[in-house]
Write a protein that holds these residues in place. Sequence first.
Motif, PDB file in Angstrom:
ATOM      1  N   GLU A   5     -18.672  29.780 -14.898  1.00 45.46           N
ATOM      2  CA  GLU A   5     -17.715  30.545 -15.151  1.00 45.46           C
ATOM      3  C   GLU A   5     -17.200  31.826 -14.022  1.00 45.46           C
ATOM      4  N   THR A   6     -17.823  31.996 -13.706  1.00 49.16           N
ATOM      5  CA  THR A   6     -18.073  33.237 -12.159  1.00 49.16           C
ATOM      6  C   THR A   6     -18.164  32.506 -10.688  1.00 49.16           C
ATOM      7  N   GLY A   7     -19.097  31.165 -10.514  1.00 51.24           N
ATOM      8  CA  GLY A   7     -19.010  30.717  -9.142  1.00 51.24           C
ATOM      9  C   GLY A   7     -18.628  30.364  -8.298  1.00 51.24           C
ATOM     10  N   LEU A   8     -17.192  29.034  -9.108  1.00 53.20           N
ATOM     11  CA  LEU A   8     -16.240  28.456  -9.013  1.00 53.20           C
ATOM     12  C   LEU A   8     -15.761  28.699  -7.098  1.00 53.20           C
ATOM     13  N   GLU A   9     -14.908  30.146  -7.900  1.00 56.46           N
ATOM     14  CA  GLU A   9     -14.576  30.521  -6.098  1.00 56.46           C
ATOM     15  C   GLU A   9     -15.541  31.166  -4.757  1.00 56.46           C
ATOM     16  N   THR A  10     -16.890  31.682  -5.336  1.00 52.59           N
ATOM     17  CA  THR A  10     -17.726  32.009  -4.918  1.00 52.59           C
ATOM     18  C   THR A  10     -17.896  31.560  -3.585  1.00 52.59           C
ATOM     19  N   GLU A  11     -17.494  32.244  -2.475  1.00 54.02           N
ATOM     20  CA  GLU A  11     -17.745  31.556  -1.025  1.00 54.02           C
ATOM     21  C   GLU A  11     -19.374  31.038  -1.186  1.00 54.02           C
ATOM     22  N   GLY A  12     -19.021  29.440  -0.350  1.00 53.43           N
ATOM     23  CA  GLY A  12     -20.637  28.975   0.291  1.00 53.43           C
ATOM     24  C   GLY A  12     -21.607  28.697  -0.629  1.00 53.43           C
ATOM     25  N   ILE A  13     -20.894  28.494  -2.120  1.00 55.87           N
ATOM     26  CA  ILE A  13     -22.250  28.644  -3.263  1.00 55.87           C
ATOM     27  C   ILE A  13     -22.441  26.647  -3.292  1.00 55.87           C
ATOM     28  N   LEU A  14     -23.718  27.148  -4.171  1.00 54.10           N
ATOM     29  CA  LEU A  14     -24.480  25.983  -3.581  1.00 54.10           C
ATOM     30  C   LEU A  14     -25.284  25.933  -1.966  1.00 54.10           C
ATOM     31  N   ASN A  37     -11.959  23.828  -5.621  1.00 55.87           N
ATOM     32  CA  ASN A  37     -12.422  25.431  -5.962  1.00 55.87           C
ATOM     33  C   ASN A  37     -12.066  25.516  -4.051  1.00 55.87           C
ATOM     34  N   GLU A  38     -12.112  24.514  -3.078  1.00 54.40           N
ATOM     35  CA  GLU A  38     -12.376  24.570  -1.660  1.00 54.40           C
ATOM     36  C   GLU A  38     -11.573  26.070  -1.274  1.00 54.40           C
ATOM     37  N   GLY A  39     -10.256  26.009  -1.980  1.00 53.25           N
ATOM     38  CA  GLY A  39      -9.683  26.912  -0.692  1.00 53.25           C
ATOM     39  C   GLY A  39     -10.073  28.703  -0.975  1.00 53.25           C
ATOM     40  N   LYS A  40     -10.908  28.815  -2.127  1.00 54.79           N
ATOM     41  CA  LYS A  40     -11.725  30.072  -2.294  1.00 54.79           C
ATOM     42  C   LYS A  40     -13.470  29.826  -1.452  1.00 54.79           C
ATOM     43  N   ASN A  41     -13.749  29.074  -2.386  1.00 56.05           N
ATOM     44  CA  ASN A  41     -15.091  28.707  -1.665  1.00 56.05           C
ATOM     45  C   ASN A  41     -15.482  28.199  -0.663  1.00 56.05           C
ATOM     46  N   LYS A  42     -14.910  27.624   0.450  1.00 56.69           N
ATOM     47  CA  LYS A  42     -14.944  26.962   1.253  1.00 56.69           C
ATOM     48  C   LYS A  42     -15.871  25.822   1.469  1.00 56.69           C
ATOM     49  N   MET A  43     -16.462  25.314   0.762  1.00 56.01           N
ATOM     50  CA  MET A  43     -17.039  24.263   0.241  1.00 56.01           C
ATOM     51  C   MET A  43     -15.991  22.692   0.252  1.00 56.01           C
TER      52      MET A  43
END
Length: 676
Positions: free
Chosen positions: A358-367, A471-477
């Motif tokens: 819901e809130t974390g898929l676009e967070t940069e560097g998530i995980l 969502n790599e384009g936003k979270n860079k993962m």
Amino acid sequence: VTMEMKDSGSVVLTAYHPHSPARIPGMEQSFVQDIPPSHSPTSRRSLSRCRRINRMLSNESAPPAFSRSNSQASMDSTSMEDFWCEVESIKESREDGSEEAMLLEFKPADEGELEAEWLQDVGLSTLISGAEEEDGQALLSTLTRTQAAAVQKRYNTYTQTLRKKNKHTVRDVRDIFGTSDSSPTFETVPVSPVSSNGIQLPGQKPVWKSVSSKSCLDCGIDKGSPSITEELSYEVSFSESITVLPKTQEWPKNQRFKKEDSALPKFIVRKSRFGLTEVGDLSPEDMKKIRYLSLIELTAFYDALGVELKRNRVERVRGRENGLFGVPLTVLLENDQKKVPGIKVPLIFQKLLLKLEETGLETEGILRVPGSASRVKNLHQELEAKFYEDTFDWDQVRNNDAAGLLKMFIRELPSPLFTVEYLPAFITLVEKISKIKLQLQALHLLIMLMPEANRDTAKAFLQFLKKVVVNEGKNKMNLWNVSMIVAPNLFIYKGKRANQQEMQAAATTAHIVRLLIRYQDILWTVPSFLISQVRKMNEAAMNNSKRQLMFDKGVRKLLRRKTMERERPERPEGAVTFPPYLQSDIPEGVIRVYAPLHSKVSMAIQLNSQTKAKDILARFHCENSRGSSQNVRGQIQSLHEIGGNIGQHCLDPDAFMLDVYRANPQAEWVIKPKAS
């Protein structure tokens, strides 16, 4: 996973599983360039240690005698840096002594014990006990040539070992299967192409429909560099399809195992007229038989490739019986099902995934980027106290902290999410066989072997990881970044001293995670040749039962009194009982479909060569669009094949019904909601 550096530059990787209920989450380190100078001395020491580890793994620093496998030689220092920083951060999160790390013990195996355990695991304990069980005979009657050879090889090794030890008289394989040849063999099933669900129809040629794997369409494929396309077929067993033995020599040092997503092939799945079947589409009884057959097929597959099927014998660790973290999946599900009947994935795991989606898929560097160790520790304790009381405030949880809790949950499982018994076997295959298609086929069979609770939880986890990659384009993962971070949390390393094999396993396990994420839609599909064998196994068991019944005088008298009644198969669990007037004989090619939740509960349908399951569903929907309740209209209904030579089978909407009917003419056809 604990890791320590010695003056010699070696690495010690030690397997552990946390056992203490009080845990401090892993505090993951990110890429070198993402760590600011203001970090603590401990973090800077970790960074330096990560760099030294990666120098050890790079081609430039490897000694001349260091022979590297394909997975190892392919990974340079920068491509593996996230992996080793994750390993180090997991170690550091436990250095304050607030939790214990317990070694996962691997039991040594005496000669012959592995073969005995293997025979039990594939449902052939009758060969050990000497009892004549119908299930064992039915299973043996379905085996292909390579599968029968694999069983015979293990049984011969087992009997020879017992004779050497003089434990007891061992039945000769020729006595069991009635063979007189001095080189005994099992009766096998022909390997000629058959219809995917078990019956070769006279003069019928298989009809194919190409279906792109969904997991290949949007999992980080480099649009500028299209990947190679290969075909997959589930019609013939994997072991039988190996006609040329692939080279098992290690890759040359100058050949890289590319980390780019485009380096992985795109597979096209061959979809037959029977459609595709997912693991949740079959009854638990039939899935148990799928597991038996999958282990036999996996063994035959390795034999055909000339690769040893290594197996760990693990001492089971008992976890906690209540709480959230460190509790076995089966215990968690048992507790959760009291609140939500039929649930297949633990509630806490679902909630963590939902929070991140819901809130974390676009967070940069998530995980990858760590949360606060103190915050995660407090959240962990608060969850244990408040989760089941529904008083926990999820709005206070930051995305990186939720990711830390998610990884912590996976690490603290008493038994790994992906069971470790055959992990060495897959690592060996990846290091010796470079063809991705063969690696994927082996991994597919390993997925079929997983316990139901592990498989359902792993499926939910991999679906989440796929969304992260999308969502790599936003979270860079990207796919490789995610694989490196997840691998140390999923897989366990065991070693008393550093050696080349342990370092090689790092790149290999990251590659395994990459395959799991990229090809997950393929991996959750049950190969049709296994379904075919389950049908034959059920038919053999029914025939054995019929023969046994004929010797019962009482049953024979009963049958004589009912000679005019139609013989019907034993009704499995989940079948629906209907009035006698709805159970009358119907002409060939006509099926009676039941829809107990609809206003019109029964309909006779004439099948032709083009009738699909979705056509029957559409007809019922049209007939019942006014009379059915709002709840029924809102549910997703599926056509189920029940009884006959299958327990229960939720049909693919694209399945051609005349083919399915001919494969199982004694089945009942029921429309009801698909099991979630």
